[in-house]
Design a protein around this motif. Structure first.
Motif, PDB file in Angstrom:
ATOM      1  N   UNK A 221       0.851  -1.185   0.000  1.00  0.00           N
ATOM      2  CA  UNK A 221       0.000   0.000   0.000  1.00  0.00           C
ATOM      3  C   UNK A 221       0.893   1.243   0.000  1.00  0.00           C
ATOM      4  N   UNK A 222       0.389   2.380  -0.392  1.00  0.00           N
ATOM      5  CA  UNK A 222      -1.022   2.638  -0.721  1.00  0.00           C
ATOM      6  C   UNK A 222      -1.354   2.315  -2.170  1.00  0.00           C
ATOM      7  N   UNK A 223      -2.671   2.136  -2.417  1.00  0.00           N
ATOM      8  CA  UNK A 223      -3.122   2.028  -3.790  1.00  0.00           C
ATOM      9  C   UNK A 223      -3.066   3.412  -4.409  1.00  0.00           C
ATOM     10  N   UNK A 224      -2.563   3.485  -5.628  1.00  0.00           N
ATOM     11  CA  UNK A 224      -2.506   4.770  -6.334  1.00  0.00           C
ATOM     12  C   UNK A 224      -3.713   4.951  -7.242  1.00  0.00           C
ATOM     13  N   UNK A 225      -4.723   4.097  -7.075  1.00  0.00           N
ATOM     14  CA  UNK A 225      -5.974   4.231  -7.802  1.00  0.00           C
ATOM     15  C   UNK A 225      -7.144   4.520  -6.880  1.00  0.00           C
ATOM     16  N   UNK A 226      -6.969   4.307  -5.582  1.00  0.00           N
ATOM     17  CA  UNK A 226      -8.069   4.476  -4.651  1.00  0.00           C
ATOM     18  C   UNK A 226      -8.852   3.190  -4.479  1.00  0.00           C
TER      19      UNK A 226
ATOM     20  N   UNK B 238      -7.292  13.918  -9.780  1.00  0.00           N
ATOM     21  CA  UNK B 238      -8.458  13.032  -9.845  1.00  0.00           C
ATOM     22  C   UNK B 238      -9.340  13.099  -8.612  1.00  0.00           C
ATOM     23  N   UNK B 239      -8.924  13.829  -7.597  1.00  0.00           N
ATOM     24  CA  UNK B 239      -9.728  13.869  -6.376  1.00  0.00           C
ATOM     25  C   UNK B 239      -8.934  14.312  -5.168  1.00  0.00           C
ATOM     26  N   UNK B 240      -9.251  13.718  -4.031  1.00  0.00           N
ATOM     27  CA  UNK B 240      -8.639  14.136  -2.770  1.00  0.00           C
ATOM     28  C   UNK B 240      -7.238  13.588  -2.554  1.00  0.00           C
ATOM     29  N   UNK B 241      -6.884  12.508  -3.252  1.00  0.00           N
ATOM     30  CA  UNK B 241      -5.610  11.844  -2.998  1.00  0.00           C
ATOM     31  C   UNK B 241      -4.696  11.878  -4.220  1.00  0.00           C
ATOM     32  N   UNK B 242      -3.405  11.935  -3.963  1.00  0.00           N
ATOM     33  CA  UNK B 242      -2.396  11.784  -5.017  1.00  0.00           C
ATOM     34  C   UNK B 242      -2.573  10.413  -5.645  1.00  0.00           C
ATOM     35  N   UNK B 243      -2.567  10.343  -6.978  1.00  0.00           N
ATOM     36  CA  UNK B 243      -2.917   9.092  -7.647  1.00  0.00           C
ATOM     37  C   UNK B 243      -2.121   8.898  -8.924  1.00  0.00           C
ATOM     38  N   UNK B 244      -2.455   7.812  -9.618  1.00  0.00           N
ATOM     39  CA  UNK B 244      -1.811   7.538 -10.898  1.00  0.00           C
ATOM     40  C   UNK B 244      -2.123   8.617 -11.930  1.00  0.00           C
TER      41      UNK B 244
END
Length: 222
Positions: free
Chosen positions: A77-82, A155-161
């Motif tokens: 973890x963390x998932x980078x997709x949520x 893409x939203x609240x979290x750093x992601x792919x």
């Protein structure tokens, strides 16, 4: 330890490098000039594409998309997709936007022309392609700014792919000095936060012999 076969200014390679760092996975790098089509490399990546991830047991995984999915399924973890399906769909949509649309409209017209032609010995850049790339870049920067103004991350609240895919492409263009940051404050603010992350900092030390980046390239405060 994992081995990543890459090229420093290849956005797909950079995407996987950032992901590995975000997941805290140790890896070594080996540079490969895919266009030279070495037999040893083609045995690992029949399509001749970078990057290639070599596991500790020596088994290769080729193609950035396949590598990312593999690391998401097997890595820590963390998932980078949520976790929520709709949110994951938005991450995938934006990641594809930068992997394909930005690559086709901007990177192919700027990076491939200015650096690719030079190091592959293919002659002078196509000025019309460069003009198109610069024009398209402004549209993409506007979109990044629009997203960043409405969300914490793209893409939203979290750093992601989505952020990783965008940064992998944009960091290569920034190496060329072609990004008009002063005209796109929203995109600039987002990128400043991204390049301050530990996962991106190693990329800022990449250098292509004979083609140094602008002075602001590795400056976390521009």
């Amino acid at each position: 330890m994992l081995l990543l076969i890459h090229f420093p200014l290849d956005p797909a390679s950079r995407k996987v490098r950032i992901l590995l760092k975000e997941k805290g996975m140790a890896f070594e790098l080996r540079e490969e000039r895919a266009w030279e089509r070495h037999e040893e490399f083609l045995a690992l990546s029949p399509g001749g594409d970078l990057p290639v991830l070599i596991e500790a047991d020596g088994k290769p995984i080729a193609d950035a998309g396949a590598i990312v999915e593999y690391l998401e399924e097997t890595g820590p973890a963390p998932s980078l997709y949520g976790t929520e399906p709709r949110a994951r769909a938005e991450v995938r949509r934006l990641a594809a936007w930068f992997d394909r649309k930005f690559q086709r409209e901007v990177t192919a017209n700027l990076l491939d022309e200015k650096i690719g032609r030079r190091i592959m010995g293919k002659g002078t850049p196509d000025s019309s392609a460069i003009r198109a790339g610069i024009l398209n870049l402004k549209t993409h920067l506007d979109y990044i700014g629009w997203l960043a103004d409405r969300r914490t991350w793209l893409a939203g609240d979290s750093f992601s792919m989505a952020d990783i895919s965008a940064a992998a492409q944009l960091s290569c263009i920034d190496y060329l000095g072609d990004v008009p940051w002063d005209d796109h404050q929203g995109a600039r603010d987002w990128y400043q936060r991204v390049k301050s992350r530990p996962s991106l900092r190693p990329l800022l030390g990449d250098r292509i012999p004979g083609a140094p980046p602008p002075t602001h390239y590795a400056d976390l405060d521009f």
